[in-house]
Design a protein around this motif. Structure first.
Motif, PDB file in Angstrom:
ATOM      1  N   GLU A 128      12.038  -1.469   8.855  1.00 23.35           N
ATOM      2  CA  GLU A 128      11.790  -0.030   8.779  1.00 23.35           C
ATOM      3  C   GLU A 128      11.856   0.539   7.367  1.00 23.35           C
ATOM      4  N   ALA A 129      11.948  -0.318   6.363  1.00 20.91           N
ATOM      5  CA  ALA A 129      11.944   0.165   4.983  1.00 20.91           C
ATOM      6  C   ALA A 129      10.585   0.783   4.655  1.00 20.91           C
ATOM      7  N   PRO A 130      10.549   1.814   3.824  1.00 18.09           N
ATOM      8  CA  PRO A 130       9.275   2.420   3.431  1.00 18.09           C
ATOM      9  C   PRO A 130       8.347   1.451   2.701  1.00 18.09           C
ATOM     10  N   ILE A 158       3.012  -6.970  -0.735  1.00 15.78           N
ATOM     11  CA  ILE A 158       3.592  -5.629  -0.654  1.00 15.78           C
ATOM     12  C   ILE A 158       3.312  -5.037   0.716  1.00 15.78           C
ATOM     13  N   HIS A 159       4.362  -4.590   1.395  1.00  9.70           N
ATOM     14  CA  HIS A 159       4.239  -3.859   2.657  1.00  9.70           C
ATOM     15  C   HIS A 159       4.519  -2.386   2.382  1.00  9.70           C
ATOM     16  N   LEU A 160       3.651  -1.499   2.855  1.00 12.64           N
ATOM     17  CA  LEU A 160       3.869  -0.058   2.781  1.00 12.64           C
ATOM     18  C   LEU A 160       3.899   0.484   4.214  1.00 12.64           C
ATOM     19  N   PHE A 170       1.530   6.359  -2.350  1.00  7.16           N
ATOM     20  CA  PHE A 170       2.819   6.064  -1.729  1.00  7.16           C
ATOM     21  C   PHE A 170       3.715   7.263  -1.959  1.00  7.16           C
ATOM     22  N   ASP A 171       4.246   7.842  -0.893  1.00  4.43           N
ATOM     23  CA  ASP A 171       4.968   9.111  -0.991  1.00  4.43           C
ATOM     24  C   ASP A 171       6.196   9.068  -0.092  1.00  4.43           C
TER      25      ASP A 171
END
Length: 199
Positions: A128-130, A158-160, A170-171
């Motif tokens: 659940e990390a951003p 990279i996972h977003l 990315f916000d």
């Protein structure tokens, strides 16, 4: 006030890590022969764009790790690690994962946070990390001091989190970027402003 670090500062608490602040938190996940590990490091940052590279420093040791901590020991063994970006919404789990647990204890289970597998390396990540930065080790460097180590890695994946991509950027302003301020102080950053570089 002026002081030389080797002579001491005379204050109730060391001001050094409050001076260099705010600092992003590298929530480092690793996998070793004794299992999975998750721990936060506030001496963390990005250091290059192409290829993307990051670093973090471990500045203490555990009696069951021969001069270092679980994260560095696992990375030396496996050659990989994942940087999980902790939002303000995950502050309690991040903090709980900093407990000095015995080697082999899985912090994902201990703090009750879900793990997912990385895509480019054999390593867990915080589901659940951003954002998650999958990394291959390039160098572990001994720093001055008894148990200070710097770990450098190249980002291979990279996972977003989908809800953190807004208008092509990315916000994290809704959740808040979680930063370390020094002492026991943290900050959640929700407000941003832009500056144009001079031509």
């Amino acid at each position: 006030m002026f002081y030389r670090p080797e002579a001491g500062h005379g204050l109730p608490h060391n001001p050094f890590n409050a001076i260099v602040a705010p600092r992003p938190i590298g929530w480092i996940s690793t996998r070793g022969s004794d299992g999975d590990n998750l721990a936060p490091y506030s001496f963390f940052n990005a250091v290059a764009y192409t290829p993307p590279q990051v670093m973090f420093a471990s500045t203490s040791q555990k009696p069951d790790r021969n001069g270092t901590k679980d994260s560095v020991a696992h990375i030396a063994e496996s050659g990989v690690f994942c940087v999980n970006i902790a939002s303000a919404a995950l502050k309690d789990q991040m903090n709980a994962s900093s407990a000095p647990l015995p080697a082999g204890v899985n912090e994902f289970d201990h703090v009750g946070i879900a793990a997912a597998e990385c895509a480019t390396i054999d390593c867990p990540r915080v589901a659940e990390a951003p954002a998650n930065l999958e990394c291959r080790l390039t160098k572990i460097t001994r720093l001055a001091g008894e148990a200070n180590w710097m770990v450098l890695g190249v980002v291979t994946g990279i996972h977003l989190r989908d809800d953190c991509v807004r208008e092509g950027r990315f916000d994290l302003s809704r959740d808040g970027w979680l930063t370390r301020m020094g002492y026991r102080d943290y900050a959640a950053i929700h407000e941003l402003f832009e500056l144009e570089r001079p031509k």
